[in-house]
Design a protein around this motif. Sequence first.
Motif, PDB file in Angstrom:
ATOM      1  N   GLU A   6       0.831  -1.200   0.000  1.00  0.00           N
ATOM      2  CA  GLU A   6       0.000   0.000   0.000  1.00  0.00           C
ATOM      3  C   GLU A   6       0.866   1.250   0.000  1.00  0.00           C
ATOM      4  O   GLU A   6       1.996   1.248   0.486  1.00  0.00           O
ATOM      5  CB  GLU A   6      -0.914   0.037   1.238  1.00  0.00           C
ATOM      6  N   TRP A  36     -10.415  -3.410   0.971  1.00  0.00           N
ATOM      7  CA  TRP A  36      -9.726  -2.465   1.858  1.00  0.00           C
ATOM      8  C   TRP A  36     -10.329  -2.593   3.253  1.00  0.00           C
ATOM      9  O   TRP A  36     -11.554  -2.646   3.408  1.00  0.00           O
ATOM     10  CB  TRP A  36      -9.876  -1.028   1.380  1.00  0.00           C
ATOM     11  N   ARG A  38      -9.523  -1.257   7.567  1.00  0.00           N
ATOM     12  CA  ARG A  38      -8.785  -0.284   8.368  1.00  0.00           C
ATOM     13  C   ARG A  38      -8.825  -0.682   9.830  1.00  0.00           C
ATOM     14  O   ARG A  38      -9.740  -1.372  10.279  1.00  0.00           O
ATOM     15  CB  ARG A  38      -9.353   1.126   8.174  1.00  0.00           C
ATOM     16  N   ARG A  45      -9.902  -4.698  13.342  1.00  0.00           N
ATOM     17  CA  ARG A  45      -9.830  -4.369  11.927  1.00  0.00           C
ATOM     18  C   ARG A  45     -11.245  -4.410  11.350  1.00  0.00           C
ATOM     19  O   ARG A  45     -11.987  -5.367  11.561  1.00  0.00           O
ATOM     20  CB  ARG A  45      -8.927  -5.361  11.209  1.00  0.00           C
ATOM     21  N   VAL A  48     -13.894  -1.886   4.886  1.00  0.00           N
ATOM     22  CA  VAL A  48     -14.136  -0.586   4.274  1.00  0.00           C
ATOM     23  C   VAL A  48     -14.836  -0.752   2.926  1.00  0.00           C
ATOM     24  O   VAL A  48     -15.895  -0.174   2.693  1.00  0.00           O
ATOM     25  CB  VAL A  48     -12.826   0.195   4.089  1.00  0.00           C
ATOM     26  N   ASP A  90     -12.017   8.682  10.434  1.00  0.00           N
ATOM     27  CA  ASP A  90     -11.424   7.840   9.394  1.00  0.00           C
ATOM     28  C   ASP A  90      -9.951   7.531   9.689  1.00  0.00           C
ATOM     29  O   ASP A  90      -9.326   6.755   8.966  1.00  0.00           O
ATOM     30  CB  ASP A  90     -11.523   8.521   8.029  1.00  0.00           C
ATOM     31  N   TYR A  94      -4.697   1.686   7.054  1.00  0.00           N
ATOM     32  CA  TYR A  94      -5.501   1.095   5.996  1.00  0.00           C
ATOM     33  C   TYR A  94      -4.728  -0.050   5.342  1.00  0.00           C
ATOM     34  O   TYR A  94      -3.555   0.112   4.968  1.00  0.00           O
ATOM     35  CB  TYR A  94      -5.874   2.151   4.961  1.00  0.00           C
ATOM     36  N   CYS A  96      -4.864  -3.232   2.351  1.00  0.00           N
ATOM     37  CA  CYS A  96      -5.537  -3.886   1.239  1.00  0.00           C
ATOM     38  C   CYS A  96      -5.347  -5.386   1.388  1.00  0.00           C
ATOM     39  O   CYS A  96      -4.402  -5.851   2.038  1.00  0.00           O
ATOM     40  CB  CYS A  96      -5.046  -3.389  -0.112  1.00  0.00           C
TER      41      CYS A  96
END
Length: 122
Positions: A6, A36, A38, A45, A48, A90, A94, A96
């Motif tokens: 990422e 994704w 976060r 976790r 998203v 937010d 993050y 992936c």
Amino acid sequence: QVQLVESGGGLVHAGDSLRLSCAASGRTFSSYVMGWFRQAPGKEREFVATISWSGDRTYYADSVKDRFTISRDNAKNTVYLQMSSLKPEDTAVYYCAAGRYAGVTPRAYDYWGQGTQVTVSS
């Protein structure tokens, strides 16, 4: 085997936009569903967004719907997360992820990147 890296995280102000990228290695990227997730400090976790292997189907968490957009470029082995109207909540690392089947839980995915920090100041 898929390796994911990422990039694109950083420190932004509330209301700003940011685009995350996730570059994948391997010739079979286009056969994987990408997601994704976060994780904020002290929290689990959380999902998203996810995108189908072809890119024609997407699904978002309610908390980011209409603000975030997931997309992919199979020719570049890359998946993106365009984030707009960012909020302090937010703020998270993050990640992936790649998997064979779509899902909203981490266990649905087989491969993970190392994460990129996104911090949104108020």
